[in-house]
Design a protein around this motif. Sequence first.
Motif, PDB file in Angstrom:
ATOM      1  N   ARG A  20       0.856  -1.198   0.000  1.00  0.00           N
ATOM      2  CA  ARG A  20       0.000   0.000   0.000  1.00  0.00           C
ATOM      3  C   ARG A  20       0.884   1.237   0.000  1.00  0.00           C
ATOM      4  O   ARG A  20       2.048   1.176   0.414  1.00  0.00           O
ATOM      5  N   VAL A  21       0.348   2.355  -0.446  1.00  0.00           N
ATOM      6  CA  VAL A  21       1.062   3.634  -0.435  1.00  0.00           C
ATOM      7  C   VAL A  21       0.127   4.714   0.089  1.00  0.00           C
ATOM      8  O   VAL A  21      -1.089   4.561   0.050  1.00  0.00           O
ATOM      9  N   THR A  22       0.706   5.786   0.561  1.00  0.00           N
ATOM     10  CA  THR A  22      -0.077   6.950   0.958  1.00  0.00           C
ATOM     11  C   THR A  22       0.652   8.193   0.469  1.00  0.00           C
ATOM     12  O   THR A  22       1.718   8.095  -0.131  1.00  0.00           O
ATOM     13  N   LEU A  82       9.047  -0.756  -3.971  1.00  0.00           N
ATOM     14  CA  LEU A  82       7.606  -0.854  -4.245  1.00  0.00           C
ATOM     15  C   LEU A  82       7.295  -2.080  -5.093  1.00  0.00           C
ATOM     16  O   LEU A  82       6.320  -2.793  -4.831  1.00  0.00           O
ATOM     17  N   LYS A  83       8.119  -2.353  -6.095  1.00  0.00           N
ATOM     18  CA  LYS A  83       7.889  -3.523  -6.953  1.00  0.00           C
ATOM     19  C   LYS A  83       7.980  -4.820  -6.154  1.00  0.00           C
ATOM     20  O   LYS A  83       7.238  -5.766  -6.413  1.00  0.00           O
ATOM     21  N   LYS A  84       8.868  -4.867  -5.158  1.00  0.00           N
ATOM     22  CA  LYS A  84       8.968  -6.048  -4.282  1.00  0.00           C
ATOM     23  C   LYS A  84       7.670  -6.280  -3.519  1.00  0.00           C
ATOM     24  O   LYS A  84       7.383  -7.383  -3.097  1.00  0.00           O
ATOM     25  N   GLU A  85       6.906  -5.213  -3.339  1.00  0.00           N
ATOM     26  CA  GLU A  85       5.625  -5.295  -2.633  1.00  0.00           C
ATOM     27  C   GLU A  85       4.452  -5.400  -3.612  1.00  0.00           C
ATOM     28  O   GLU A  85       3.310  -5.168  -3.252  1.00  0.00           O
ATOM     29  N   LYS A  86       4.761  -5.736  -4.860  1.00  0.00           N
ATOM     30  CA  LYS A  86       3.751  -5.954  -5.904  1.00  0.00           C
ATOM     31  C   LYS A  86       3.031  -4.677  -6.322  1.00  0.00           C
ATOM     32  O   LYS A  86       1.870  -4.714  -6.747  1.00  0.00           O
ATOM     33  N   ILE A  87       3.708  -3.536  -6.184  1.00  0.00           N
ATOM     34  CA  ILE A  87       3.161  -2.270  -6.655  1.00  0.00           C
ATOM     35  C   ILE A  87       3.861  -1.934  -7.959  1.00  0.00           C
ATOM     36  O   ILE A  87       5.080  -1.808  -8.005  1.00  0.00           O
ATOM     37  N   LYS A  88       3.074  -1.815  -9.022  1.00  0.00           N
ATOM     38  CA  LYS A  88       3.638  -1.529 -10.339  1.00  0.00           C
ATOM     39  C   LYS A  88       3.873  -0.027 -10.480  1.00  0.00           C
ATOM     40  O   LYS A  88       3.012   0.788 -10.146  1.00  0.00           O
ATOM     41  N   VAL A  89       5.063   0.307 -10.992  1.00  0.00           N
ATOM     42  CA  VAL A  89       5.446   1.700 -11.201  1.00  0.00           C
ATOM     43  C   VAL A  89       5.887   1.862 -12.648  1.00  0.00           C
ATOM     44  O   VAL A  89       6.684   1.080 -13.151  1.00  0.00           O
ATOM     45  N   VAL A  90       5.332   2.863 -13.336  1.00  0.00           N
ATOM     46  CA  VAL A  90       5.723   3.172 -14.708  1.00  0.00           C
ATOM     47  C   VAL A  90       5.988   4.672 -14.780  1.00  0.00           C
ATOM     48  O   VAL A  90       5.160   5.473 -14.332  1.00  0.00           O
ATOM     49  N   PHE A  97      -3.037   3.743  -8.554  1.00  0.00           N
ATOM     50  CA  PHE A  97      -2.774   4.455  -7.303  1.00  0.00           C
ATOM     51  C   PHE A  97      -3.967   4.376  -6.354  1.00  0.00           C
ATOM     52  O   PHE A  97      -3.801   4.103  -5.166  1.00  0.00           O
ATOM     53  N   GLU A  98      -5.171   4.583  -6.851  1.00  0.00           N
ATOM     54  CA  GLU A  98      -6.365   4.559  -5.994  1.00  0.00           C
ATOM     55  C   GLU A  98      -6.535   3.193  -5.327  1.00  0.00           C
ATOM     56  O   GLU A  98      -6.950   3.107  -4.175  1.00  0.00           O
ATOM     57  N   LYS A  99      -6.221   2.136  -6.053  1.00  0.00           N
ATOM     58  CA  LYS A  99      -6.351   0.773  -5.522  1.00  0.00           C
ATOM     59  C   LYS A  99      -5.357   0.524  -4.374  1.00  0.00           C
ATOM     60  O   LYS A  99      -5.685  -0.148  -3.399  1.00  0.00           O
ATOM     61  N   HIS A 100      -4.172   1.087  -4.493  1.00  0.00           N
ATOM     62  CA  HIS A 100      -3.121   0.873  -3.496  1.00  0.00           C
ATOM     63  C   HIS A 100      -3.123   1.918  -2.387  1.00  0.00           C
ATOM     64  O   HIS A 100      -2.416   1.762  -1.397  1.00  0.00           O
ATOM     65  N   PHE A 101      -3.915   2.989  -2.567  1.00  0.00           N
ATOM     66  CA  PHE A 101      -3.870   4.115  -1.633  1.00  0.00           C
ATOM     67  C   PHE A 101      -4.379   3.725  -0.259  1.00  0.00           C
ATOM     68  O   PHE A 101      -5.438   3.124  -0.110  1.00  0.00           O
TER      69      PHE A 101
END
Length: 110
Positions: A20-22, A82-90, A97-101
């Motif tokens: 997750r991110v904030t 973040l990628k290690k935590e399954k968060i995709k960054v491009v 972002f909304e899904k991970h927020f």
Amino acid sequence: MEKDFFEMVYQVVRLIPKGRVTSYGAIANYLGAAKSSRVVGYAMNAAHNQKPKVPAHRVVNRLGLLTGKHHFSSPHEMEELLKKEKIKVVNDKVIDFEKHFWDPIKELSL
């Protein structure tokens, strides 16, 4: 005073779950200092030697951009964590972002 605020920021950031991110602003808002998102950023810049560890890579700007990436040991470290935590960054932006927020106002109660 600022040191105490930084410590409150670190306490909140340590609660962000993996995957997750904030945002700086969401943390500032949660701490009752809505106009202090920049100070939250300063706290993240100073977080690297804190014990216990502060997962600063989980804090991005309000659009999901990795604006703090230049404060890590390499320009790609934030994205790699973040990628290690399954968060995709491009292009330095969190995809979905909304899904991970993670909004501390909704997830935590003072």
